[in-house]
Design a protein around this motif. Structure first.
Motif, mmCIF file in Angstrom:
data_model
loop_
_atom_site.group_PDB
_atom_site.id
_atom_site.type_symbol
_atom_site.label_atom_id
_atom_site.label_comp_id
_atom_site.label_asym_id
_atom_site.label_seq_id
_atom_site.Cartn_x
_atom_site.Cartn_y
_atom_site.Cartn_z
ATOM 1 N N UNK A 1 0.757 -1.061 -0.095
ATOM 2 C CA UNK A 1 -0.157 0.138 -0.146
ATOM 3 C C UNK A 1 0.889 1.046 0.176
ATOM 4 N N UNK B 1 -1.947 1.449 -2.648
ATOM 5 C CA UNK B 1 -2.431 1.030 -4.002
ATOM 6 C C UNK B 1 -2.383 1.675 -5.393
ATOM 7 N N UNK C 1 -11.976 -5.178 -6.277
ATOM 8 C CA UNK C 1 -12.531 -5.051 -5.181
ATOM 9 C C UNK C 1 -14.489 -5.241 -4.983
ATOM 10 N N UNK D 1 -17.125 -3.281 -2.661
ATOM 11 C CA UNK D 1 -17.071 -3.063 -1.212
ATOM 12 C C UNK D 1 -18.341 -3.260 -0.053
ATOM 13 N N UNK E 1 -16.014 -4.955 2.722
ATOM 14 C CA UNK E 1 -15.574 -4.170 3.959
ATOM 15 C C UNK E 1 -16.690 -4.015 4.568
ATOM 16 N N UNK F 1 -9.942 0.023 -6.460
ATOM 17 C CA UNK F 1 -9.609 0.907 -6.154
ATOM 18 C C UNK F 1 -8.366 0.792 -7.098
ATOM 19 N N UNK G 1 -8.647 0.368 7.315
ATOM 20 C CA UNK G 1 -9.882 -0.319 7.629
ATOM 21 C C UNK G 1 -10.760 0.526 7.265
ATOM 22 N N UNK H 1 -11.366 3.040 4.727
ATOM 23 C CA UNK H 1 -11.441 2.538 2.989
ATOM 24 C C UNK H 1 -13.250 2.785 3.249
ATOM 25 N N UNK H 2 -14.070 2.117 4.339
ATOM 26 C CA UNK H 2 -15.563 1.405 4.731
ATOM 27 C C UNK H 2 -16.298 2.965 4.442
ATOM 28 N N UNK I 1 -14.614 5.250 2.520
ATOM 29 C CA UNK I 1 -14.919 5.939 0.798
ATOM 30 C C UNK I 1 -15.541 4.281 0.163
ATOM 31 N N UNK I 2 -16.020 3.339 0.619
ATOM 32 C CA UNK I 2 -17.752 2.911 0.476
ATOM 33 C C UNK I 2 -18.775 3.215 0.492
ATOM 34 N N UNK J 1 -7.235 0.870 0.490
ATOM 35 C CA UNK J 1 -6.793 -0.389 1.489
ATOM 36 C C UNK J 1 -7.790 -1.353 0.412
#
Lengths: 249, 168, 749, 181, 441
Positions: free
Chosen positions: B117, B119, B125, B127, B130, D3, E173, E176-177, E179-180, E197
């Motif tokens: 990282x 990246x 990916x 979502x 997560x 991403x 992390x 990233x959440x 972001x999503x 991430x």
């Protein structure tokens, strides 16, 4: 490599200081001191100490590089007063020096506890660490009422706000004396050639100043006086000022 | 071409991962919303090389710290408080702090180095990976590998399967 | 790399440009200001930039006449030190002397001649030219002279010695007025009068503290304020540790511990006003012990019979053991010395008290020997020798004359009687009867404010003059004072003003007073003296002598002290023994406390109050700055429920002051002490309007023998006003708490 | 779904570049100011030429700067000194700049020269010591003898002083109190 | 652990992200208020002080250190909650840590920043404060590393760096959440923040190792930081400051006040961000027990300090002791004893320990006590040093009081900004404490 180690070793005390010619020292005979405070004004005049004004005096913001402390003993009518001039003791093991994060105060080769005003950032740690409370802080930028500024000594900086200051043993006079000595065939400064303003003014000659590394100097002889002691000796700060305690007839 | 499969349950996901591994897919990524030791085991990740960075950083920091303190004292010989010029006790404090500072910074460096990282390139990916899904990504699959991987993933009970073009 | 569009390019150039301009502006903002290098047009011969030169002159901050050296750099005075070759100061200075720079560069100095522009005393003045000012005064004086009314002109000065005194006297004499009067609150008038009684001559003898081994001081604060403090301090240092193997002892008798009392080995708080009695008690003990073996022993016994230790002890509240101990030590010491001054010489019995002390010296055989009282037979310059009295008597006469309307023109130089006289002398009110008041002064003060015309004078650091220290130092000495800097403002020295006035008045004055300037006058007089001594040498020889004297700042003949040991006749001493008990204004029941005003080492009689360094100098005994206070014994304060800072109303039969209380451990419980010096109303910004002036409440008590003011003979009552005032002091806790501060640990226990 | 940090960064590229250019511009500007725009050679009230005096007429420095070897201050010559020569030597009595000088002299006014070399107020500097140590004037002031208008060639900074002190092994040359007051 | 039943994974995401993504007017009003207070009470007086000099504050020659320094220590102390506690609990693997550590760490960061600000306010010439950093410069002179203040500089910068990295890396992390769950600029920003991430096993693995190392570094660091701060005092020879016990005393006090601070912050998170689901009695109970333990240690050290001063028996120590116990500031001293030694004992009762409101009051009282403690250390020792003649007195001026108030507003502002930028509860670690997503579960 071995010379490097030697050199490192030479930076150890007391060897480091022993290489040098001078260790400026003062003796103050309390049996002569009458508390007249001529020294206080002499210092103020010599070192551009500010006139802080009544209001700031009331807030304990006065700046007096040398002050007379007074201590009563006993009660009326058997009451006694003891005066003791208190100024920077120029300690060899000065607590203030290690306090400074920026080397504004350190010990120089003449045994003086320096204060480089324009290096000071004003953390005031040195004043906290000083057991003699002889470091003074510029809480403000002080000004002089015109034309009083004309009497300012050009050999001494005028300090601005946020800077710590203290007695320098009149470094400007030492500097001039050394300069003259250098002109004069690079000889060493003679005994009595340099006196700080307080010593010069003292009407009872209670103060003696000189180089304690010169065994013939007046100050070396005074230091041998059995009445000699150092204030708060138990703190092991090794002051350069030897006081002679009051005697009895 | 990358094949992506999303699972609702941990054990399905792990099974898929194991199967893929067993079928010779080496370039797989196992995405999960929380750290899963089992997934790491599947990939055979043991002790992380990050620790070497930490150690190196700490040692370097210690040396630099002491060197900085001692060096500063030697550049201008300004004795203070009757101490020796190289005063060990205070310099050790500096050494200590610098050890930690460099240790932390190098660990951070190590993290980036080892984890790959940030990246920079596009990475496949989902979502939901997560949130509450476990995702297997088979990367660099070509030709028949795609179908085979997809089959393994579907067999393991994936909720969703996708194909993503990777840019090189 | 993608192609950069034109628009983008412009934006980049714009950003770069903005940055560059910002950088330039930054550089400009951190650049140091332009400083100038100003050369001399014509450099003086001894000019070297960055190097200090020293000029010797005479200090004028008190009447001791210390020689000083002033450090000059680039034409500005930077520092005052003692003149090392001057026998009075020997290279030392006191706090007041140092603060002379504050006088020179005082922001409140009067910078041009001023004329009253409103009601008298309103403090509003307008500037006028020197020509107009001198013409106004000159024509008025000239007219009075022509009308033979010159005796309606009065000159009042502060303590002036040397040639300026001579010039003033000559001027007034030629004008036809014999009313030239000096006034100085610190003038030891009782001492003069008593010496006249005891020795038949009113001189100040030289008290040889230096070689004494036992100094018994009756109220004289000789280290702080009395006569010649710097010289006495030098002597004191020598007394303590200057002699191999012996340490002189000092005893101080006073109701409130002064600076000298603090340094003394014993401090004895005798009842105020009975100090002379105590001296006689000691004398009685000495004579009855058989220590006095003079031929007139029996006469002494008779004269002192009434002063048995028992009686003296009861009146002075000093135990008879102590009296006999003092007598023993005084008699047995190798060189004992008794001196009197301060409050002990300011009661209604002042002269009698000092005479008693003189008697003590006589009995112990202290006259005319080292470590005793030495008489200067010869002054340096005969004409300047007779120091003009500067006591109260003259100024009381002046007040009377003014009240009677006998004064038309009052010239005041360097004196501030409005401040330094009790209010019930009514000097200020009497001033209203004077049609023209001319003040020759460097600073605005209470008296100057009353003037119609102010002629600004140079400070002593800008003036020519000379001085003969009084008392001498055992041999003939005279000092020259020279301007160490050019006058800062459009001011003239007092001498030059007088010479100019003489020219204005015309007639014989400019002919007899032919000197163009004060400098010329002084040179002329010194040449005369030189010629008298050196039997008219060559002109160049005088020039060399003059240059040498100017450089040294002092001329003296240390060898010529042959007459020093001659003791004047003391035959009248016995006859003049009187019962010296002071009478106080105010009854003991109404006014339970004795007011003890004292001169401070910082302001003296208040003249130092406009110098900021002195205002910021903690009082030596209490560490108080900026303001005045009243000292009370802690027991008295506790009894009355008074705490530090409580504002008290102190009332004497003639006036009231308000001042905060301060407990002081070393003061008699029946005494309230107040420092003199503050309480100025018009003395510039630093003196401000702070504190109170105790002189104002002193009753106009007169010494019965000399007619001088007895300023220590007033009783007061005190009352709490309920107000509080912060006393600004630097001290925290004034006890050592057993810490190793004043002595090594083992000594302390 | 994919991403990429690079994608996210892309729109920031131009503002970042612009900022970079701005910062570079700042540095360039400050440098240019220091090099060319700062007043290293101020215009003096009289257009005095050291070249004429020193190089052409071979007058040594300390003929005019008389205090240099005896006091902390080198000192500019007094007006009387200037006029002394310019009055007595017949061929230098005329000229516009000399007339300016004459005007100052007649009015008994000092010439307000602008300082070229200035040490801060908290620094103690003495010419005497440096000259006695054998330093040439030019070592600090540059070749003034070739300047028509005096230009500051060194920027007086602490490092400049200290480096020289170190190199020349000046006694206590690195003690702060040698220079700071 | 969950008072209101277990949430699902998706709910966790939704609940936590909602606090960031949905902003009501109340928030803006609150933020505006704190910023206003910070500006008026902190920055304006500071600006005034910069112009006239430090004399604007109440310090004088008898006490050259004042409220600024005591506040500095207080804020440094408060910072010891988060990172230290978080790291210790991470290493000891305590599951109850996971819901609270993010905001605790944020507290660390922001109180450190506030503390650093107080250094700037304290020094006389802040425009030269860079001289105390080892930065290459034309003078060729670096700072004096023998000075305890340099230890401070080094320790605090290290602590600030390490804490920032610690909290940041723990949040990656979660970034990233965010972001999503977002679009547009926010999405781009959080893409950058989260380094892209994805949550691969390798990333988790590396993060896990790195995080553990951060924790391992941070624990001794945090302990050293407050020890070093205590040495600012203890390395002097001033009576009342020159105690060997000072380092553990300060560290203990720091953790104590920090833990109390966490309780306060937890209360606010629960109350205003509606995290009742995640922050429950177990947290309160654990922190309560921790507080009791810390208060007992704190009291013990306090008694020890008094004892050693008394037992030493020198005039210096006795005078300092006397001034502290019965001098002008004695009421403050006894207030501190009451709040820090006695009030926490109430928590021995489970009823009180389980009551959010009561715990809030206790935690605030403890911090008032600790603020007082710092003030007393500074204000009662310096005016009673060695020379009785120089004994003095210190009273803070309005400027100092105002700046003290303003510092709380600064802290609050930073915290308010934080909750909109970083998930204030660690999403993935809460998930770890939930039932795993297994078919059989």
């Amino acid at each position: 490599m071995s010379t490097f180690v030697e050199k490192l070793r030479s930076y150890r005390k007391p060897g480091y200081y022993d290489e040098f010619d001078y260790h400026w020292t003062m003796t103050i005979d309390l049996d002569r001191c009458t508390g007249c405070e001529a020294c206080v004004v002499a210092c103020q005049a010599e070192n551009n100490l500010p006139i802080v004004g009544e209001e700031r005096f009331a807030q304990s913001r006065e700046i007096k590089w040398i002050r007379i402390e007074r201590y009563w003993e006993g009660e009326y009518p058997n009451v006694k007063m003891g005066f003791i001039p208190m100024l920077c003791q120029q300690c060899d093991d000065a607590p203030c020096e290690t306090a400074c994060p920026v080397y504004a105060t350190y010990h120089n080769q003449d045994g003086l506890n320096t204060q480089i005003y324009n290096r000071c950032i004003g953390t005031r740690t040195c004043a906290v660490y000083c057991p003699y409370e002889v470091r003074y802080f510029n809480w403000f930028t002080y000004t002089w009422d015109e034309p009083l500024e004309q009497q300012l000594n050009p050999d001494v900086s005028v300090r601005e706000k946020g800077v710590m200051e203290k007695c320098t043993f009149c470094i400007q006079r030492i500097r001039i004396a050394k300069d003259n000595a250098k002109d004069d065939d690079e000889r060493r400064v003679r005994d009595g050639e340099v006196v700080p303003a307080c010593v010069q003014s003292c009407p009872t000659e209670a103060m003696v100043f000189g180089n304690s590394k010169d065994p013939g100097s007046k100050v070396s002889k005074m230091m041998k006086n059995p009445r000699g002691y150092k204030v708060l000796e138990e703190l092991n700060t090794s002051p350069s000022i030897v006081y002679l305690t009051k005697a009895h007839s | 071409m990358a094949v992506i499969g999303a699972f609702a349950y941990e054990e399905d996901f792990l099974a898929a991962a194991e199967n893929l591994k067993a079928s010779g897919f080496d370039n797989i990524s196992l995405l999960s919303p929380l750290p899963l030791e089992e997934a790491q085991e599947v990939l055979g990740l043991g002790k992380s090389p990050v620790r070497r960075f930490s150690l190196a950083g700490a040692i370097l920091g210690g040396i630099c710290g002491f060197a900085m303190a001692a060096g500063t004292a030697l550049v201008f010989i300004l004795p203070t408080g009757g101490r020796t010029i190289i005063t060990l006790p205070p310099f050790l404090v500096i050494t200590y702090e610098m050890t930690i500072l460099f240790g932390v910074l190098f660990t951070l460096l190590g993290f980036h180095f080892v984890s790959g990282l940030p990246a920079w390139r596009d990475k496949p990916y989902l979502p939901s990976a997560n949130i509450d899904h476990f995702v297997v990504v088979v990367e660099g699959a070509a030709g028949e590998q795609v179908a085979r991987a997809e089959a393994i993933i579907r067999d393991a009970g994936a909720d969703e399967i996708r194909h993503v073009e990777e840019d090189q | 790399m993608s192609k950069i569009s034109r628009r983008d390019l412009l934006q980049y150039i714009g950003a770069g440009g903005v940055g560059a301009v910002g950088g330039v502006l930054y550089g400009e903002s951190v650049q140091r200001n332009v400083e100038l290098l100003i050369p001399q047009v014509v450099p003086p011969d001894d000019y070297s930039p960055g190097v200090a030169s020293w000029y010797n002159t005479v200090c004028n901050q008190c009447s001791a006449g210390c020689g000083i050296s002033v450090r000059i750099r680039e034409g500005k005075a930077k520092k005052i030190e003692g003149n090392p070759v001057h026998p009075v100061s020997q290279g030392r200075t006191c706090a007041r002397g140092q603060a002379g720079l504050n006088a020179l560069y005082n922001p409140d100095r009067i910078r041009t001649p001023l004329q009253n522009a409103g009601q008298r005393g309103s403090g509003s003045f307008e500037e006028i030219s020197w020509g107009d000012a001198l013409a106004t005064v000159g024509s008025r004086l000239g007219r009075l002279k022509i009308e033979n009314n010159a005796s309606r002109v009065r000159l009042l000065t502060g303590r002036v010695r040397g040639r300026l005194d001579e010039l003033f006297a000559q001027f007034m004499g030629l004008l036809g007025s014999d009313h030239y009067q000096q006034y100085d609150f610190t003038y030891p008038s009782a001492l003069m009068a008593a010496n006249k009684t005891s020795y038949g001559t009113d001189v100040l003898p030289y008290y040889d503290i230096k070689n004494a081994t036992f100094v018994l001081s009756f109220g004289a604060d000789y280290l702080g304020t009395w006569i010649s403090p710097v010289h006495h301090s030098l002597a004191y240092g020598h007394l303590r540790h200057g002699q191999e193997g012996r340490r002189g002892k000092t005893v101080q008798i006073e109701p409130r511990m002064s600076l000298t009392g603090a340094s003394a080995d014993e401090w004895i708080p005798a009842r105020p006003g009975t100090e002379g009695l105590l001296a006689l008690g000691i004398a009685h003990a000495l004579v009855s012990d058989g220590r006095y073996q003079g031929s007139d022993r029996d006469e002494w016994s008779t004269a002192l019979a009434a002063f048995s230790p028992a009686r003296v002890s009861a009146e002075t509240e000093v135990s008879d053991d102590k009296i006999s101990q003092l007598a023993r030590e005084f008699g047995a010491s190798a060189a004992s010395l008794a001196i009197a001054g301060g409050a002990a010489a300011a009661g209604t019995n002042a002269v009698a008290s000092v005479v008693a002390v003189n008697a003590l010296n006589h009995i112990a055989g202290n006259l005319g020997k080292p470590g005793g009282v030495i008489f200067n037979s010869e002054q340096a310059f005969s004409s300047a020798a007779a120091s003009r009295p500067a006591g109260h008597q003259g100024v009381l006469d002046l007040t009377e004359a003014m009240e009677a309307g006998d004064v038309e023109v009052l010239l005041v130089h360097d004196a501030n009687p409005v401040y330094a006289l009790p209010e019930n002398v009514r000097f200020q009110q009497a001033l209203q009867n004077v049609p023209l008041i001319v003040a020759l002064s460097s600073f605005p003060d209470e008296t100057t404010e009353m003037a119609d015309l102010i002629l600004p004078t140079n400070t002593y650091l800008e003036s020519w003059g000379d001085d003969v220290p009084d008392p001498g130092v055992g041999f003939p000495v005279a000092s020259i004072s020279q301007p160490v800097v050019a006058p800062l403002y459009d001011t003239l020295s007092a001498g030059d003003i007088v010479l100019s006035l003489a020219r204005q008045i015309g007639g014989e004055l400019p002919i007899r007073m032919r000197w163009g300037t004060m400098e010329e006058f002084i040179r002329d007089r010194w040449r005369e003296e030189y010629n008298k001594r050196e039997s008219a040498g060559e002109a160049q020889e005088f020039e060399a002598f003059w240059q040498a004297s100017l450089e040294a700042g002092v001329w003296g003949q240390p060898g010529a002290d042959s007459g020093g040991n001659s003791v004047p006749s003391t035959s009248s001493t016995i006859a003049s023994i009187a019962n010296p008990v002071s009478m106080f204004a105010g009854g003991e029941s109404d006014y339970p406390l004795v007011l003890h005003p004292y001169l401070t080492a910082t302001f003296l009689d208040g003249r130092g109050a406009n110098l900021p360094w002195l205002q910021e100098l903690p009082d030596p005994m209490t560490s108080v700055v900026y303001g005045s206070w009243a000292e009370l014994n802690p027991a008295t304060a506790a009894e009355m429920g008074i705490k530090d800072g409580d504002v008290l109303e102190i009332s004497s039969p003639t006036g009231t002051v308000r001042v905060p209380a301060l407990t002081f451990p070393a003061i008699r419980p029946d005494v309230v002490a107040m420092p003199i010096g503050q309480g100025h109303k018009g003395y510039g910004r630093y003196a401000g309007d702070r504190g109170a002036n105790p002189i104002h409440v002193v009753a106009n008590q007169i010494d019965t023998q000399s007619g001088e003011l007895a300023w220590a003979a007033t009783r007061v009552k005190i009352k709490r006003t309920g107000e509080k005032l912060q006393i600004i002091k630097t001290d925290g806790v004034t006890r050592t708490l057993g810490r190793q501060i004043l002595a090594p640990k083992n000594d302390h226990g | 779904m994919s991403i990429s940090v690079l994608d996210a960064l892309r729109p920031a590229k131009k503002p970042a570049l612009l900022t970079l250019v701005l910062v570079i511009g700042l540095f360039v500007g400050a440098w240019v100011h220091g090099k060319y725009l700062s007043d290293r050679s101020p215009v003096q009230p009289i257009d005095f030429s050291h070249t004429i005096h020193t190089t052409d007429n071979e007058i040594p420095c300390q003929h005019c700067h008389i205090y240099a070897d005896t006091t902390p201050v080198a000192g500019v010559p007094s007006v009387s000194k200037c006029i002394g020569c310019h009055k007595s030597l017949p061929d230098v009595r005329e000229g516009p700049e000399i007339l300016k000088l004459a005007a100052y002299w007649e009015n008994r006014e000092p010439i307000p020269w602008i300082k070229v070399h200035d040490v801060p107020d908290f620094v103690h500097f003495t010419h005497k010591r440096h000259i006695k140590a054998g330093l040439e004037c030019q070592e600090c002031h540059g070749s003034v003898e070739t300047m028509d208008r005096v230009t500051r060639v060194v920027t007086i900074r602490m490092s400049w002083c200290v480096d020289c002190h170190t190199e020349k092994e000046v006694e206590n040359g690195r003690d702060c109190w040698t220079c700071h007051k | 652990m969950f008072d209101h039943g277990q949430p699902s994974y998706a709910e966790v995401n939704k609940d936590v992200l909602a606090t960031m993504l949905e902003t009501g007017p109340k928030y803006w009003i609150l933020l505006g208020t704190t910023m206003g207070v910070a500006g008026i009470c902190f920055f304006m007086p500071w600006f005034y002080q910069l112009i006239v000099g430090v004399g604007a504050a109440g310090m004088n020659r008898n006490a050259v250190w004042g409220t600024y320094l005591s506040n500095f220590i207080f804020w440094i102390g408060l910072s010891h909650s988060g990172t230290l506690l978080s790291a210790v609990l991470h290493i000891t693997n305590s599951p109850w840590r996971k819901a609270i550590y993010r905001s605790a760490e944020a507290m660390t960061l922001f109180s450190l920043m506030t503390a650093a600000l107080f250094v700037m306010v304290h020094v006389g010439r802040v425009w030269f404060v860079h001289w105390s950093f080892p930065i290459p410069n034309q003078m060729g002179l670096w700072p004096n590393f023998r000075s305890p203040l340099m230890f401070d500089v080094m320790a605090i910068t290290t602590y600030l760096t390490a804490s920032s990295i610690f909290i940041y890396m723990g949040s990656v992390p979660d970034f990233a959440a965010v972001r999503d769950a977002s679009t547009g600029l926010r999405r781009r920003l959080y893409t950058i923040f989260s380094f892209g991430w994805r949550g691969t096993a390798r990333e988790w693995h590396t993060l896990g190792w790195a995080y553990t190392f951060f924790a391992v570094f941070v624990v001794p660091l945090a302990v050293s930081v407050h020890s070093i701060v205590s040495w600012d005092f203890a390395l002097s020879i001033v009576p009342g400051l020159h105690h060997t016990i000072f380092a553990p005393y300060f560290v203990c006090g720091a953790i104590y006040s920090g833990t109390a601070g966490i309780v306060t912050v937890m209360y606010c998170l629960r109350k205003f961000l509606h995290f009742e689901k995640y922050i429950g009695q177990v947290h309160l109970d654990s922190l309560g027990k921790l507080l009791i333990a810390l208060s007992l240690i704190w009291s013990y050290i306090n008694i020890l300090e008094l004892f050693s001063s008394w037992y030493g028996g020198t005039s210096f120590e006795l005078e300092a002791l006397k001034f502290r116990l019965i001098g002008f500031y004695a009421p403050l001293y006894w207030e501190m004893i009451l709040f820090c030694a006695f009030v926490p004992l109430l928590m021995l009762s489970k009823k009180i320990r389980w009551s959010w409101n009561k715990m809030l009051v206790i935690s605030i009282l403890i911090n008032i006590g600790m603020l007082t403690e710092r003030f007393i250390i500074v204000a009662t020792s310096q005016p009673r040093k060695f020379l009785p003649d120089a004994f003095g007195f210190y009273f803070p001026s309005w400027i100092e009081i105002s700046i003290t108030i303003g510092s709380f507003a600064i802290f609050a502002t930073l915290f308010l900004i934080f909750i909109k930028w970083v998930p204030s509860i660690s999403i993935y670690e809460v998930k770890e404490t939930l039932k795993p997503l297994r078919r059989d579960a």
